[in-house]
Design a protein around this motif. Sequence first.
Motif, PDB file in Angstrom:
ATOM      1  N   LYS A 173       0.827  -1.204   0.000  1.00 54.29           N
ATOM      2  CA  LYS A 173       0.000   0.000   0.000  1.00 54.29           C
ATOM      3  C   LYS A 173       0.864   1.257   0.000  1.00 54.29           C
ATOM      4  CE  LYS A 173      -3.830  -2.244   2.390  1.00 54.29           C
ATOM      5  NZ  LYS A 173      -4.585  -2.365   3.647  1.00 54.29           N
ATOM      6  N   SER A 174       0.366   2.301  -0.639  1.00 57.57           N
ATOM      7  CA  SER A 174       1.076   3.581  -0.703  1.00 57.57           C
ATOM      8  C   SER A 174       0.841   4.360   0.591  1.00 57.57           C
ATOM      9  CB  SER A 174       0.558   4.407  -1.880  1.00 57.57           C
ATOM     10  OG  SER A 174      -0.799   4.773  -1.653  1.00 57.57           O
ATOM     11  N   ASN A 175       1.608   5.432   0.775  1.00 56.01           N
ATOM     12  CA  ASN A 175       1.419   6.277   1.962  1.00 56.01           C
ATOM     13  C   ASN A 175       0.004   6.844   2.015  1.00 56.01           C
ATOM     14  OD1 ASN A 175       4.016   5.986   3.021  1.00 56.01           O
ATOM     15  ND2 ASN A 175       4.838   7.615   1.736  1.00 56.01           N
ATOM     16  N   GLU A 190       4.103   8.942   6.127  1.00 61.59           N
ATOM     17  CA  GLU A 190       5.465   9.015   5.581  1.00 61.59           C
ATOM     18  C   GLU A 190       6.511   8.985   6.695  1.00 61.59           C
ATOM     19  OE1 GLU A 190       5.353  12.631   3.387  1.00 61.59           O
ATOM     20  OE2 GLU A 190       4.364  11.756   1.632  1.00 61.59           O
TER      21      GLU A 190
END
Length: 219
Positions: A173-175, A190
């Motif tokens: 998963k992305s930030n 982040e």
Amino acid sequence: MSEQKIRIVLADDHVLVRDGIRALLEDQEDLEVIDEASDGREALRILENKTPDLLIVDIRMPELNGIEVVKIIKKQGHPVKTLVLSMHDSEEYVLQSVEAGADGYLLKGSSKEEFLKALHTVHSGGKYFSGDVSSILIQNFVSKPKSPAVAAEDKFSLTKRERQILSHVLEGKSNKQIAEELDISKRTAEVHRFNLMKKLKVKNLIELANKAKEHGLSQ
């Protein structure tokens, strides 16, 4: 300039108990009771609007008991310290409180001196478990070896939030996705990811995945 007082919220369904504790605390120059709750849900409502330093919570209350209240508070990331009060020194209650994230567990039969010592210890960032309770904890945690994942979390000093972030990162998963799922800002996600990689001493996602697998953190 006088020292800032330790701000306390009392949660107990017995008025007489609350009155007794309030009288004991307000006799101290550095302590201040800012609110009271008669059940678990009321305690949580108070914490939505006020920021006490310490919550003293009875283990047995209507609506939500003390352990459930502590668990919810810790899950929400509320900074308040928690001291559980109980008439019982049973192993089950003690360990449930510890697992929920309580900072202390004190028997209601404790002396005034021990009560005040517990409050100041917990407020200053320590843990306090009275007499027989301490022996229960020692016996339990000495006799039960930690799982590889828990041992690894201790080794790398991972916080619960970092453990959550790690789980999401390993799912690819992305930030932004992590932020939405955990209801935090993208910037916070982040920062957690950066701290996580720093603690595990890795430079990229591949190294992170390999190290997590090596130490049982990816299970």
